[in-house]
Design a protein around this motif. Structure first.
Motif, PDB file in Angstrom:
ATOM      1  N   ALA A 121      25.737  45.450  50.201  1.00  0.00           N
ATOM      2  CA  ALA A 121      26.571  45.638  49.021  1.00  0.00           C
ATOM      3  C   ALA A 121      26.210  47.229  48.721  1.00  0.00           C
ATOM      4  N   LEU A 122      25.140  47.425  48.529  1.00  0.00           N
ATOM      5  CA  LEU A 122      24.933  48.891  48.047  1.00  0.00           C
ATOM      6  C   LEU A 122      25.531  49.803  48.927  1.00  0.00           C
ATOM      7  N   ILE A 123      25.479  49.918  50.244  1.00  0.00           N
ATOM      8  CA  ILE A 123      25.965  50.854  51.102  1.00  0.00           C
ATOM      9  C   ILE A 123      27.704  50.782  51.024  1.00  0.00           C
ATOM     10  N   GLY A 124      28.197  49.568  50.619  1.00  0.00           N
ATOM     11  CA  GLY A 124      29.478  49.511  50.671  1.00  0.00           C
ATOM     12  C   GLY A 124      30.059  50.027  49.065  1.00  0.00           C
ATOM     13  N   TYR A 125      29.136  50.270  48.381  1.00  0.00           N
ATOM     14  CA  TYR A 125      29.507  50.681  46.904  1.00  0.00           C
ATOM     15  C   TYR A 125      29.925  51.987  46.679  1.00  0.00           C
ATOM     16  N   GLU A 126      31.383  52.243  46.952  1.00  0.00           N
ATOM     17  CA  GLU A 126      31.569  53.608  46.988  1.00  0.00           C
ATOM     18  C   GLU A 126      31.509  54.499  45.803  1.00  0.00           C
ATOM     19  N   MET A 151      20.096  27.224  33.994  1.00  0.00           N
ATOM     20  CA  MET A 151      21.462  27.575  33.533  1.00  0.00           C
ATOM     21  C   MET A 151      22.338  27.539  34.651  1.00  0.00           C
ATOM     22  N   GLY A 152      23.559  26.920  34.498  1.00  0.00           N
ATOM     23  CA  GLY A 152      24.459  27.110  35.723  1.00  0.00           C
ATOM     24  C   GLY A 152      25.475  28.025  35.380  1.00  0.00           C
ATOM     25  N   ALA A 153      25.927  28.810  36.363  1.00  0.00           N
ATOM     26  CA  ALA A 153      26.738  30.139  36.321  1.00  0.00           C
ATOM     27  C   ALA A 153      27.722  30.272  37.507  1.00  0.00           C
ATOM     28  N   PHE A 154      28.980  30.737  37.126  1.00  0.00           N
ATOM     29  CA  PHE A 154      29.847  30.820  38.019  1.00  0.00           C
ATOM     30  C   PHE A 154      29.785  32.603  38.378  1.00  0.00           C
ATOM     31  N   LEU A 155      30.001  32.649  39.735  1.00  0.00           N
ATOM     32  CA  LEU A 155      30.120  34.109  40.145  1.00  0.00           C
ATOM     33  C   LEU A 155      31.696  34.377  40.347  1.00  0.00           C
ATOM     34  N   VAL A 156      32.204  35.657  39.950  1.00  0.00           N
ATOM     35  CA  VAL A 156      33.476  35.908  40.081  1.00  0.00           C
ATOM     36  C   VAL A 156      33.618  37.179  40.891  1.00  0.00           C
ATOM     37  N   GLY A 157      34.280  37.129  41.851  1.00  0.00           N
ATOM     38  CA  GLY A 157      34.246  38.448  42.821  1.00  0.00           C
ATOM     39  C   GLY A 157      33.410  38.171  44.115  1.00  0.00           C
ATOM     40  N   ALA A 158      33.831  37.537  45.023  1.00  0.00           N
ATOM     41  CA  ALA A 158      32.857  37.143  46.144  1.00  0.00           C
ATOM     42  C   ALA A 158      32.975  38.131  47.284  1.00  0.00           C
ATOM     43  N   GLY A 159      32.718  39.512  46.979  1.00  0.00           N
ATOM     44  CA  GLY A 159      32.766  40.581  47.783  1.00  0.00           C
ATOM     45  C   GLY A 159      31.174  40.768  48.289  1.00  0.00           C
ATOM     46  N   ASP A 202      42.058  34.566  51.538  1.00  0.00           N
ATOM     47  CA  ASP A 202      41.206  34.243  52.738  1.00  0.00           C
ATOM     48  C   ASP A 202      39.734  33.899  52.331  1.00  0.00           C
ATOM     49  N   LYS A 203      39.486  34.279  51.145  1.00  0.00           N
ATOM     50  CA  LYS A 203      37.992  33.987  50.837  1.00  0.00           C
ATOM     51  C   LYS A 203      37.969  32.413  49.948  1.00  0.00           C
ATOM     52  N   VAL A 204      38.968  32.197  49.329  1.00  0.00           N
ATOM     53  CA  VAL A 204      39.263  30.701  48.717  1.00  0.00           C
ATOM     54  C   VAL A 204      39.002  29.846  49.777  1.00  0.00           C
ATOM     55  N   VAL A 258      33.479  42.154  40.718  1.00  0.00           N
ATOM     56  CA  VAL A 258      34.695  42.515  41.138  1.00  0.00           C
ATOM     57  C   VAL A 258      34.809  43.749  40.829  1.00  0.00           C
ATOM     58  N   PRO A 259      35.719  44.526  41.662  1.00  0.00           N
ATOM     59  CA  PRO A 259      35.655  45.873  41.856  1.00  0.00           C
ATOM     60  C   PRO A 259      36.273  46.381  40.220  1.00  0.00           C
ATOM     61  N   ALA A 260      35.790  47.792  39.998  1.00  0.00           N
ATOM     62  CA  ALA A 260      35.981  48.165  38.576  1.00  0.00           C
ATOM     63  C   ALA A 260      37.386  47.922  38.211  1.00  0.00           C
ATOM     64  N   GLN A 261      38.436  48.038  38.961  1.00  0.00           N
ATOM     65  CA  GLN A 261      39.944  48.052  38.307  1.00  0.00           C
ATOM     66  C   GLN A 261      40.316  46.633  38.038  1.00  0.00           C
ATOM     67  N   ALA A 262      39.405  45.664  38.674  1.00  0.00           N
ATOM     68  CA  ALA A 262      39.849  44.137  38.161  1.00  0.00           C
ATOM     69  C   ALA A 262      39.143  43.679  37.232  1.00  0.00           C
ATOM     70  N   ALA A 263      38.081  44.433  36.601  1.00  0.00           N
ATOM     71  CA  ALA A 263      36.949  43.895  35.942  1.00  0.00           C
ATOM     72  C   ALA A 263      37.426  43.355  34.687  1.00  0.00           C
ATOM     73  N   GLN A 264      38.239  44.153  33.881  1.00  0.00           N
ATOM     74  CA  GLN A 264      38.871  43.716  32.424  1.00  0.00           C
ATOM     75  C   GLN A 264      39.386  42.403  32.401  1.00  0.00           C
ATOM     76  N   ALA A 265      40.289  42.276  33.438  1.00  0.00           N
ATOM     77  CA  ALA A 265      41.245  41.108  33.788  1.00  0.00           C
ATOM     78  C   ALA A 265      40.495  39.912  34.094  1.00  0.00           C
ATOM     79  N   ALA A 266      39.697  40.092  35.052  1.00  0.00           N
ATOM     80  CA  ALA A 266      38.897  39.032  35.524  1.00  0.00           C
ATOM     81  C   ALA A 266      37.888  38.306  34.254  1.00  0.00           C
ATOM     82  N   SER A 267      37.487  39.559  33.535  1.00  0.00           N
ATOM     83  CA  SER A 267      36.726  39.057  32.360  1.00  0.00           C
ATOM     84  C   SER A 267      37.044  38.249  31.143  1.00  0.00           C
ATOM     85  N   GLU A 268      38.574  38.544  31.172  1.00  0.00           N
ATOM     86  CA  GLU A 268      39.427  37.572  30.121  1.00  0.00           C
ATOM     87  C   GLU A 268      39.640  36.467  30.957  1.00  0.00           C
ATOM     88  N   ILE A 269      39.750  36.161  32.040  1.00  0.00           N
ATOM     89  CA  ILE A 269      40.079  34.788  32.664  1.00  0.00           C
ATOM     90  C   ILE A 269      39.081  34.151  32.304  1.00  0.00           C
TER      91      ILE A 269
END
Lengths: 210, 210
Positions: A100-105, B87-95, B123-125, B156-167
């Motif tokens: 993950a860290l290697i891929g973190y551009e 404490m249960g948690a959901f992870l958003v962004g399965a990269g 593809d990840k779902v 998730v990647p930076a550009q998707a973070a705000q939208a994902a956080s709102e969801i």
């Protein structure tokens, strides 16, 4: 804790510098040239006195009423942190976190270039992860000398961390970015920075609870 | 920064609690029952006054000459942080980073149980990562209600973070552990804890430089 006293810069200020840098670069990309201290403070949800103090550690002062010129301010932060040159690093432990860290551009925006990975697993050695080859630990010293690499990123499991860190130091690395949940016992001359994910989790848990 | 003022506990102390916990659990495993403040301080490279202050925020005080009983001290820290329940948690962004965190078994020692992952990538779902299924974002609200999940981990990647956080907020999550390099703009009622890897890198860079 004690090691951080070696320089006189307040660590919370240092820790905020990347956020300033990110914002300033974005403004620069938007074609802006100047920014007021108040505006920076507002964007980052900080007090403007704090902003002035934080930025002053890099050796730059804003002008009354005008604020900061963006380009020199970016340069000042980059030079202060040594991010005006890229710093090569080796990653030790090519598991999930390592990958993950290697891929973190994004790291390249902050002066960090991961040049190669190392692992004990013969199945991983010879693999290529996001363009970086995985080498056996035995080659670290030779490759560190060749590439002038001083920094190692430690992403091995807890039980392997101390031994791996000693190999890194023997290979000539002078700094270790430690992602393992282990307090490494190394000579004082080695700079160790621990990423304590569970510390962040503690703060989060407490805030959710109260 | 401002949000952290909501509780009165000094954040550096809170951030050190997991290290105390780790050490105390190890001692307990070794069959020990008591430990002096001086010994804790020595092990963790801290000042013993600091140790006393740190542990006092959990509501426990050591006894002069004796120190602390290990079992009640462990319990005190765990209850203080809410880590006596998982404490249960959901992870958003399965990269890559998301996968690494799901695979990081150590979290269960600190009260955190990642129950499922979510991703926009069809593809990840449906995939299973270390035993956790990957769902589409559209199912988050329903599954959060079902499982009583309040916490989300954002990878998730930076550009998707705000939208994902709102969801995530719309799905009813009340806390977000934010691994993206983005300052999220969310209602004040949402607890956001940012993992600023580049802040740690800034401290490391500066110490290597000077």
């Amino acid at each position: 804790m004690k090691n951080n006293a070696k320089n006189n810069f307040p660590q919370p200020s240092v820790r905020r510098l990347p956020a300033y840098l990110r914002m300033l670069r974005k403004l620069k990309g938007d074609g802006q040239f100047q920014i007021s201290c108040t505006r920076i403070a507002k964007e980052l949800n900080l007090d403007s006195t704090q902003v002035r103090k934080d930025l002053a550690i890099t050796g730059i002062a804003g002008k009354p009423r005008v604020g900061y010129e963006i380009n020199p301010l970016i340069a000042s932060i980059e030079v202060f942190l040594g991010w005006n040159h890229s710093m090569g690093a080796f990653l030790v432990g090519a598991g999930n976190l390592g990958k993950a860290l290697i891929g973190y551009e994004n790291f390249t925006n902050y002066g960090l270039q991961i040049k190669a990975a190392f692992d004990v697993d013969p199945d991983k050695v010879g693999e290529t992860i996001f363009g970086r080859e995985v080498y056996p630990l035995s080659r670290m010293g030779e490759l560190a000398r060749q590439g002038g690499v001083m920094l190692g990123i430690l992403t091995v499991p807890a039980q392997a961390a101390q031994a791996a860190s000693e190999i890194m130091v023997a290979a000539g690395l002078r700094g270790i970015w430690n992602f393992s949940p282990v307090k490494l016992d190394l000579p004082d001359s080695v700079v160790v920075e621990n990423v304590e994910l569970v510390s962040s989790l503690a703060v989060l848990s407490l805030r959710l609870l109260r």
